[in-house]
Write a protein that holds these residues in place. Structure first.
Motif, short mmCIF file in Angstrom:
data_model
loop_
_atom_site.label_atom_id
_atom_site.label_comp_id
_atom_site.label_asym_id
_atom_site.label_seq_id
_atom_site.Cartn_x
_atom_site.Cartn_y
_atom_site.Cartn_z
N ILE A 12 1.74 3.38 8.14
CA ILE A 12 1.99 3.29 6.70
C ILE A 12 2.02 1.84 6.25
CG2 ILE A 12 3.67 3.77 4.86
CD1 ILE A 12 4.37 6.36 6.51
N TRP A 13 2.68 0.98 7.03
CA TRP A 13 2.69 -0.45 6.69
C TRP A 13 1.27 -1.02 6.67
CZ3 TRP A 13 6.22 -2.46 4.02
CH2 TRP A 13 7.57 -2.19 4.21
N VAL A 14 0.42 -0.58 7.61
CA VAL A 14 -0.96 -1.04 7.65
C VAL A 14 -1.69 -0.63 6.37
CG1 VAL A 14 -3.19 -0.72 8.82
CG2 VAL A 14 -1.13 -1.18 10.17
N THR A 15 -1.50 0.62 5.94
CA THR A 15 -2.18 1.07 4.72
C THR A 15 -1.70 0.30 3.49
OG1 THR A 15 -0.63 2.90 4.30
CG2 THR A 15 -2.57 3.39 5.65
N ILE A 16 -0.41 0.02 3.44
CA ILE A 16 0.12 -0.77 2.33
C ILE A 16 -0.46 -2.17 2.36
CG2 ILE A 16 2.21 -1.81 1.34
CD1 ILE A 16 3.73 0.74 2.35
N GLY A 17 -0.49 -2.78 3.54
CA GLY A 17 -1.05 -4.12 3.69
C GLY A 17 -2.52 -4.19 3.27
N LEU A 18 -3.30 -3.21 3.71
CA LEU A 18 -4.71 -3.18 3.33
C LEU A 18 -4.88 -3.02 1.81
CD1 LEU A 18 -6.20 -1.01 6.22
CD2 LEU A 18 -6.58 -3.46 5.81
N SER A 19 -4.01 -2.24 1.20
CA SER A 19 -4.07 -2.05 -0.25
C SER A 19 -3.74 -3.34 -0.99
CB SER A 19 -3.11 -0.94 -0.68
OG SER A 19 -3.51 0.29 -0.14
N VAL A 20 -2.75 -4.07 -0.51
CA VAL A 20 -2.39 -5.34 -1.14
C VAL A 20 -3.52 -6.35 -0.99
CG1 VAL A 20 -0.82 -7.33 -0.98
CG2 VAL A 20 0.10 -5.01 -0.95
N ILE A 21 -4.10 -6.43 0.20
CA ILE A 21 -5.23 -7.35 0.43
C ILE A 21 -6.40 -7.00 -0.49
CG2 ILE A 21 -6.97 -8.07 2.12
CD1 ILE A 21 -4.70 -7.79 4.26
N SER A 22 -6.67 -5.71 -0.60
CA SER A 22 -7.74 -5.25 -1.49
C SER A 22 -7.47 -5.66 -2.94
CB SER A 22 -7.88 -3.73 -1.38
OG SER A 22 -8.77 -3.23 -2.33
N SER A 33 -7.93 -6.72 -13.95
CA SER A 33 -7.27 -7.57 -14.94
C SER A 33 -5.88 -7.92 -14.40
CB SER A 33 -7.13 -6.83 -16.27
OG SER A 33 -6.25 -5.72 -16.12
N VAL A 34 -5.25 -8.88 -15.02
CA VAL A 34 -3.90 -9.28 -14.60
C VAL A 34 -2.94 -8.10 -14.71
CG1 VAL A 34 -1.95 -10.80 -15.11
CG2 VAL A 34 -4.27 -11.70 -15.20
N GLU A 35 -3.06 -7.36 -15.79
CA GLU A 35 -2.15 -6.22 -15.99
C GLU A 35 -2.34 -5.15 -14.91
OE1 GLU A 35 -4.34 -7.26 -18.46
OE2 GLU A 35 -2.89 -8.45 -19.59
N LYS A 36 -3.59 -4.80 -14.62
CA LYS A 36 -3.86 -3.80 -13.59
C LYS A 36 -3.42 -4.30 -12.22
CE LYS A 36 -7.59 -1.24 -15.74
NZ LYS A 36 -8.99 -0.79 -15.65
N PHE A 37 -3.62 -5.60 -11.99
CA PHE A 37 -3.20 -6.18 -10.71
C PHE A 37 -1.68 -6.07 -10.54
CE2 PHE A 37 -1.67 -9.99 -8.42
CZ PHE A 37 -2.21 -9.72 -7.17
N ILE A 38 -0.95 -6.38 -11.58
CA ILE A 38 0.52 -6.31 -11.52
C ILE A 38 0.96 -4.87 -11.28
CG2 ILE A 38 2.65 -6.57 -12.87
CD1 ILE A 38 1.32 -9.08 -14.12
N ILE A 39 0.36 -3.93 -11.97
CA ILE A 39 0.70 -2.52 -11.77
C ILE A 39 0.39 -2.09 -10.34
CG2 ILE A 39 0.06 -0.16 -12.42
CD1 ILE A 39 -0.29 -1.26 -15.32
N TYR A 40 -0.75 -2.51 -9.84
CA TYR A 40 -1.16 -2.18 -8.47
C TYR A 40 -0.16 -2.73 -7.46
CZ TYR A 40 -4.79 -0.94 -5.07
OH TYR A 40 -5.49 -0.36 -4.06
#
Length: 117
Positions: A12-22, A33-40
């Motif tokens: 699970i940590w790996v999937t979260i990490g990959l999502s943040v890197i993406s 956009s900045v807004e979408k990035f912050i929400i993500y």
């Protein structure tokens, strides 16, 4: 904690990490956009609760995580998110087997016994 639960938490940590890197790469490429990035990033931060609560032996967390992941897989198969950046689509496909592995490990008999302790 059973080794299967520990492996699921790492997955699970790996999937979260990959999502943040993406998200970071998509922001740098101007895909988000900045807004979408912050929400993500906030959603990724919210998902950090799952490995923490699973490590504490929370059975409801195990079920909520499973429902969220299965729902997201069904939504992907249904075509929702086809407008997402290509990198996100690739990461989604890459993390899919990791998430299935994590759910599998969370529901093995040894893990189930531990969650119901």
């Amino acid at each position: 904690m059973p080794s299967g639960v520990n492996q699921a938490i790492i997955a699970i940590w790996v999937t979260i990490g990959l999502s943040v890197i993406s998200a970071l790469i998509n922001r740098l490429l101007g895909e988000l956009s900045v807004e979408k990035f912050i929400i993500y990033i906030l959603l990724c931060a919210l998902f950090c609760i799952f490995p923490y609560k699973l490590a504490k032996g929370s059975n409801p967390t195990r079920w909520i995580y499973t429902i969220l992941i299965v729902s997201s897989i069904l939504l992907m198969l249904g075509g929702v998110g086809t407008d997402m950046p290509k990198l996100d689509m690739i990461v989604s496909i890459v993390v899919l087997p990791i998430e299935v592995f994590a759910i599998f490990r969370l529901f093995q008999s040894e893990a189930s016994s531990w969650f119901y302790k």
